[in-house]
Design a protein around this motif. Structure first.
Motif: not given
Length: 320
Positions: A169-173
């Protein structure tokens, strides 16, 4: 040299302006919350998506590059960890944070802006690949090591689920994954959506650098930790040198990719290292001091590295 100074001074000048503003205009630390949210959830993800989605798909599958760069970073982590554990006799948890301080560079806030300014848009893909895969490993290593040290409570299954959630859920990923899908299917967003993405992407670097300066000002240097004398050389010198040697030895990489990886390796300690220390109540003040000192010294070291690259004194491949 004037060209390099013209590139680096505005870049670090944004950090300085953030630092100076925070010292002159008194605001609570909580005031940074929405700016950090904008950077992490909107601006930088838009930048990653924009650049990755316009890259030929075959360039995104260079797992030899990913493996080489990540292994180099964690070689530095292992060396600094061992120095803390066996030379300084620090605890497992303290040595882990020290290892991260020596290997976890500021590739999120500083990396994209500096690499794109210095090396152009071809640097976008290696930046995104290094960021995503290194952070996946950081998200795994930090809680796993703290669990071994007894600082992470909970059942192993719950811990694994928590780590997986942070990764997925990391936005960068997520934005990089969306960019990969866009590149594969050659997706072209509608013009209004593309303009919105462009506006957000253009705000990423200045906002991130300003926020970094404010963060440094809110964590003043109180004392210089003894470990700084091996962490600083490991982060600012050993890490980029090893990255250069390993990628040159593996070979067959685009020169811009090698330069990008070396530049990212030369960046100062990431502010996330303080966040990790604060989360587990370990090495917090010394992590803050390490971030401040490596950031200040990186003005000279990064400028020198860019000069060597620009003057052709650093061949793109040592072992052609």
């Amino acid at each position: 040299m004037a060209e390099i100074s013209g590139l680096v001074l505005p870049f670090f000048g944004l950090i300085f302006l953030g630092y100076l503003t925070a010292r002159l205009v008194r605001q609570p630390a909580d005031a940074m919350g929405w700016l950090n949210t904008f950077i992490i959830y909107l601006a930088l993800p838009a930048l990653f998506f924009k650049l990755v989605s316009t890259t030929p798909f075959e360039q995104l599958a260079r797992f030899d590059f990913v493996l080489s760069s990540v292994c180099t970073t964690y070689l530095v982590f292992g060396l600094v960890f061992c120095a803390g554990r066996f030379l300084r006799r620090n605890s497992l948890a303290e040595s882990t944070v020290q290892g991260l301080a020596g290997a976890y560079g500021n590739i999120g806030y500083m990396g994209p802006g500096l690499a794109l300014l210095a090396l152009g848009e071809p640097a976008a893909v290696p930046v995104a690949l290094i960021f995503c895969f290194e952070n996946v490993l950081h998200f795994i290593v930090a809680p796993a090591m703290m669990a071994l040290a007894g600082g992470e409570k909970g059942a192993p299954g719950a811990l694994a689920l928590q780590i997986a959630r942070k990764i997925v859920l990391h936005p960068f990923i997520l934005s990089t994954l969306a960019g990969v899908i866009g590149a594969y299917f050659a997706v072209q967003p509608p013009l209004p959506a593309q303009r919105l993405i462009d506006y957000l992407a253009q705000a990423a670097a200045p906002c991130a650098l300003f926020a970094m300066g404010v963060t440094l000002a809110l964590r003043p240097l109180k004392r210089v930790p003894a470990e700084i004398f091996y962490i600083v050389p490991a982060k600012l010198l050993l890490h980029p040198v090893l990255m250069y040697l390993v990628l040159s030895f593996v070979g067959n990489f685009d020169p811009v990719w090698i330069k990008t990886a070396v530049l990212l390796a030369a960046l100062p300690t990431a502010t996330n290292v303080f966040v990790i220390g604060q989360q587990y109540g370990v090495w917090q003040e010394r992590a803050s001091a390490t971030i401040l000192i490596t950031t200040m010294l990186s003005v000279a070291s990064v400028t020198l590295l860019l000069y060597l690259m620009g003057a052709g004194l650093l061949p793109a491949d040592l072992f052609p």
